[in-house]
Design an enzyme around this catalytic site. Structure first.
Site, PDB file in Angstrom:
ATOM      1  N   GLY A  91      -8.793   1.086  10.985  1.00  0.00           N
ATOM      2  CA  GLY A  91      -7.973   0.670  12.122  1.00  0.00           C
ATOM      3  C   GLY A  91      -6.492   0.827  11.849  1.00  0.00           C
ATOM      4  O   GLY A  91      -5.663   0.714  12.747  1.00  0.00           O
ATOM      5  N   ARG A  92      -6.156   1.034  10.584  1.00  0.00           N
ATOM      6  CA  ARG A  92      -4.731   1.185  10.272  1.00  0.00           C
ATOM      7  C   ARG A  92      -4.534   2.067   9.043  1.00  0.00           C
ATOM      8  O   ARG A  92      -3.483   2.018   8.415  1.00  0.00           O
ATOM      9  CB  ARG A  92      -4.110  -0.168  10.028  1.00  0.00           C
ATOM     10  CG  ARG A  92      -4.836  -0.973   8.966  1.00  0.00           C
ATOM     11  CD  ARG A  92      -4.004  -2.109   8.536  1.00  0.00           C
ATOM     12  NE  ARG A  92      -4.788  -3.095   7.824  1.00  0.00           N
ATOM     13  CZ  ARG A  92      -4.253  -4.155   7.280  1.00  0.00           C
ATOM     14  NH1 ARG A  92      -2.968  -4.344   7.353  1.00  0.00           N
ATOM     15  NH2 ARG A  92      -5.017  -5.018   6.646  1.00  0.00           N
ATOM     16  N   LYS A 111      -2.438   3.657   4.075  1.00  0.00           N
ATOM     17  CA  LYS A 111      -2.718   2.371   4.740  1.00  0.00           C
ATOM     18  C   LYS A 111      -1.459   1.865   5.445  1.00  0.00           C
ATOM     19  O   LYS A 111      -0.395   1.805   4.836  1.00  0.00           O
ATOM     20  CB  LYS A 111      -3.180   1.359   3.670  1.00  0.00           C
ATOM     21  CG  LYS A 111      -3.779   0.094   4.238  1.00  0.00           C
ATOM     22  CD  LYS A 111      -4.564  -0.641   3.156  1.00  0.00           C
ATOM     23  CE  LYS A 111      -5.134  -1.952   3.672  1.00  0.00           C
ATOM     24  NZ  LYS A 111      -5.921  -2.639   2.652  1.00  0.00           N
ATOM     25  N   ARG A 181     -17.817   2.769   2.098  1.00  0.00           N
ATOM     26  CA  ARG A 181     -18.175   1.353   1.919  1.00  0.00           C
ATOM     27  C   ARG A 181     -19.650   1.155   2.261  1.00  0.00           C
ATOM     28  O   ARG A 181     -20.257   2.015   2.899  1.00  0.00           O
ATOM     29  CB  ARG A 181     -17.333   0.513   2.897  1.00  0.00           C
ATOM     30  CG  ARG A 181     -15.859   0.832   2.855  1.00  0.00           C
ATOM     31  CD  ARG A 181     -15.194   0.566   4.222  1.00  0.00           C
ATOM     32  NE  ARG A 181     -13.817   1.049   4.235  1.00  0.00           N
ATOM     33  CZ  ARG A 181     -12.726   0.285   4.228  1.00  0.00           C
ATOM     34  NH1 ARG A 181     -12.844  -1.019   4.257  1.00  0.00           N
ATOM     35  NH2 ARG A 181     -11.523   0.806   4.218  1.00  0.00           N
ATOM     36  N   ASP A 252     -17.959  -4.484   4.654  1.00  0.00           N
ATOM     37  CA  ASP A 252     -16.990  -3.392   4.890  1.00  0.00           C
ATOM     38  C   ASP A 252     -15.913  -3.382   3.806  1.00  0.00           C
ATOM     39  O   ASP A 252     -15.077  -2.479   3.781  1.00  0.00           O
ATOM     40  CB  ASP A 252     -16.357  -3.519   6.281  1.00  0.00           C
ATOM     41  CG  ASP A 252     -15.642  -4.852   6.483  1.00  0.00           C
ATOM     42  OD1 ASP A 252     -16.287  -5.897   6.308  1.00  0.00           O
ATOM     43  OD2 ASP A 252     -14.442  -4.840   6.797  1.00  0.00           O
ATOM     44  N   ASN A 253     -15.926  -4.375   2.928  1.00  0.00           N
ATOM     45  CA  ASN A 253     -14.969  -4.386   1.819  1.00  0.00           C
ATOM     46  C   ASN A 253     -15.657  -4.119   0.483  1.00  0.00           C
ATOM     47  O   ASN A 253     -15.109  -4.407  -0.579  1.00  0.00           O
ATOM     48  CB  ASN A 253     -14.242  -5.728   1.763  1.00  0.00           C
ATOM     49  CG  ASN A 253     -13.328  -5.933   2.962  1.00  0.00           C
ATOM     50  OD1 ASN A 253     -12.932  -4.965   3.605  1.00  0.00           O
ATOM     51  ND2 ASN A 253     -12.997  -7.172   3.263  1.00  0.00           N
TER      52      ASN A 253
HETATM   53  P1  AMP Z   1      -9.800  -6.150   6.811  1.00  0.00           P
HETATM   54  O1  AMP Z   1      -9.804  -7.574   7.266  1.00  0.00           O
HETATM   55  O2  AMP Z   1      -8.458  -5.648   6.362  1.00  0.00           O
HETATM   56  O3  AMP Z   1     -10.884  -5.815   5.856  1.00  0.00           O
HETATM   57  O4  AMP Z   1     -10.075  -5.293   8.155  1.00  0.00           O
HETATM   58  C1  AMP Z   1     -11.148  -5.500   9.023  1.00  0.00           C
HETATM   59  C2  AMP Z   1     -11.067  -4.523  10.167  1.00  0.00           C
HETATM   60  O5  AMP Z   1      -9.880  -4.740  10.930  1.00  0.00           O
HETATM   61  C3  AMP Z   1     -11.007  -3.050   9.747  1.00  0.00           C
HETATM   62  O6  AMP Z   1     -11.691  -2.297  10.704  1.00  0.00           O
HETATM   63  C4  AMP Z   1      -9.534  -2.766   9.748  1.00  0.00           C
HETATM   64  O7  AMP Z   1      -9.247  -1.420   9.907  1.00  0.00           O
HETATM   65  C5  AMP Z   1      -9.060  -3.577  10.941  1.00  0.00           C
HETATM   66  N1  AMP Z   1      -7.665  -3.998  10.834  1.00  0.00           N
HETATM   67  C6  AMP Z   1      -7.141  -4.916   9.984  1.00  0.00           C
HETATM   68  N2  AMP Z   1      -5.832  -5.066  10.189  1.00  0.00           N
HETATM   69  C7  AMP Z   1      -5.492  -4.212  11.191  1.00  0.00           C
HETATM   70  C8  AMP Z   1      -4.269  -3.907  11.863  1.00  0.00           C
HETATM   71  N3  AMP Z   1      -3.129  -4.512  11.568  1.00  0.00           N
HETATM   72  N4  AMP Z   1      -4.331  -2.975  12.835  1.00  0.00           N
HETATM   73  C9  AMP Z   1      -5.479  -2.377  13.172  1.00  0.00           C
HETATM   74  N5  AMP Z   1      -6.634  -2.627  12.587  1.00  0.00           N
HETATM   75  C10 AMP Z   1      -6.663  -3.535  11.599  1.00  0.00           C
HETATM   76 MG    MG Z   2     -11.454  -4.265   5.027  1.00  0.00          MG
END
Ligand code: AMP
Ligand code: MG
Length: 488
Positions: A91-92, A111, A181, A252-253
């Protein structure tokens, strides 16, 4: 090689449209180069002197692309806090491509690179704080001999990014042998794209489970699950031995090759506290420090479920049953090294458990205790160890040391040699939260010297670094249990 000679290939993006979306990064207007990691340059086969190349400011924020780069947002899903979420993906972050060096391939992943079709409500950005935390954690775990993704560069900006407060945006180039992942496999399984699932299993086996390359898909999937189970068992054994809590062990992590992956509100233990929860939004303690082995196995079960398209339940169960003995063996081996034991005895597990109970009761600092134990030569009273706990625990400490002395005597342990081996197994420096915060606060003011110092210490955490004693002490009371936001 020079930076100008780097050309990326893009095998993952070439797998096809089912795997994600081709998309360009959204660069910063005014990038500010904060750091380039010479150790990672070396891994990639790029001359260390290229750390000084001004092009990194543009390359590290997507203003300029490496030749051959084909930015790609990967689609995946996963279980978050036990619940399946079908809407995940990069997502980013964008996969820029990969580089081969010395027979290993390294993917570069930018990232904070802007919105993608998988951003949901997010802004596609990352903040300087979380970028520095991810950078430091990659160096910390690597320095401790634990598999981890690493960061190649950090680029800052004057772009405001809204989190709990307004922060400044930053981007990081993450480097890993793969960014696949557990959740990638879950995505194809739950959307019934079995052809793509098969393709992905084959892709990963060709890179990492090479003796399964020519097998039918069912056998490949089984071999891959065995491989990931072993890597994950070793990984979590390493975390438990050094006192690392990941904080957000969603599927997913979880990296398919067992790297520590996706750093958020992670934490290293200060006081030894098995119930430690570093993620302040983890209200039930699902990802508490002592829960990690069980949660990793839970995640492996979720991965195995995705493989049930090709493998019988009995065979999957067989693979997963290897987790516990592998974890116990790996953890026991590491704790023996920490205790300076050269042989294995049946009572070692109890000796170790008794010590951990003592450290828990005494709220003793985990890292400092083991580092002090690495200097221990049977002295009474054990002044350096006593100092690390309240007087009420001193008798229990001496009782434990009596058992430890007897154990050492049985293997004719030579204290000088043992001390030397233990100093190489018990770090003097760990990435304590209050230190990370100190580095972040300085960087926010434009002072990157503490960042540089912290990186040097984390890359060689077993060395004495006598000029940096202040980085090796326990936190002040106010520095313990600092709230770590899971926003990043
Ligand atoms: P995370 O909590 O970082 O493991 O992310 C969980 C999901 O949310 C993943 O699909 C990320 O790509 C998305 N995500 C986290 N932060 C952002 C952000 N600031 N903008 C867009 N997508 C995000
Ligand atoms: Mg993640």
């Amino acid at each position: 090689m020079k930076l100008s000679e780097v050309t990326l290939s893009h095998h993952y993006a070439d797998l096809g449209d089912a795997f994600g979306t081709r998309i360009e990064p959204t660069p910063f207007q005014h990038p500010k180069l904060i750091h380039v990691n010479p150790a990672v340059l070396q891994l990639l086969g790029i001359n260390k002197s290229e750390a000084q190349n001004p092009d990194w400011a543009q390359l590290g924020c997507g203003q300029k692309l490496f030749p051959g780069s084909r930015p790609f947002a990967m689609k995946y899903t996963g279980h978050q806090f036990g619940v399946y979420n079908p809407d995940l993906g990069d997502g980013r972050a964008l996969l820029l491509g990969e580089l081969e060096n010395g027979g290993r391939r390294w993917e570069l992943h930018l990232k904070g690179a802007g919105k993608t079709p998988y951003s949901r409500f997010g802004d596609g950005r990352a903040v300087l704080r979380s970028t520095i935390r991810e950078y430091l954690a990659g160096e910390a775990l690597t320095g401790l001999g634990i598999r981890s993704t690493r960061a190649l560069s950090i680029v800052g900006s004057d772009e405001p990014v809204v989190r709990e407060q307004i922060e400044s945006g930053a981007m990081l180039i993450r480097v890993a042998e793969t960014h696949v992942r557990f959740g990638h496999f879950e995505y194809f399984f739950y959307t019934k794209q079995l052809q793509a699932l098969q393709q992905l299993i084959d892709f990963i086996c060709r890179r990492f489970v090479t003796d399964a390359t020519e097998l039918p898909v069912g056998d490949q999937a089984e071999a891959l699950l065995r491989f990931t189970t072993r890597r994950s068992a070793e990984l979590v054994a390493g975390w438990q031995a050094v006192g690392f809590a990941h904080g957000v062990l969603n599927t997913d992590n979880m990296s398919i090759i067992g790297d520590t992956f996706d750093y958020g509100p992670y934490g290293f233990l200060d006081d030894y506290e098995p119930t430690f929860i570093c993620n302040h939004s983890d209200h039930t303690g699902r990802y508490a420090f002592e829960q990690q082995p069980g949660v990793v196995l839970w995640n492996l079960n979720a991965l195995a479920h995705a493989f049930s398209a090709f493998v019988s339940v009995e065979a999957l169960r067989d693979c997963l049953e290897e987790f516990q003995p592998q974890l116990i063996d790996a953890y026991a081996a590491q704790m023996r090294r920490k205790l300076g034991l050269q042989t294995a005895e049946d009572g070692d597990q109890a000796l170790c458990a008794d010590l951990l109970q003592l450290l828990t009761d005494a709220s003793a600092d985990y890292t400092l205790f083991f580092r002090a134990l690495a200097h221990y030569r049977g002295e009474r009273p054990p002044a350096a160890l006593r100092e690390l706990m309240p007087p009420a625990q001193h008798d229990a400490l001496e009782r434990w040391l009596d058992h430890y002395d007897q154990r050492l005597a049985r293997e004719h342990s030579d204290s000088r040699e043992r001390n030397r081996a233990m100093l190489a197994a018990n770090p003097k420096f760990v990435l304590r939260n209050y230190l990370a915060q100190k580095v972040i606060d300085a960087a926010a003011e434009g002072d990157y010297r503490p960042l540089q110092t912290m990186i040097e210490l984390l890359q060689k955490p077993y060395d004495e670094h006598p000029q940096h004693e202040t980085w090796a002490v326990a936190p002040p009371e106010s520095g313990k249990h600092m709230p770590v936001s899971c926003s990043s």
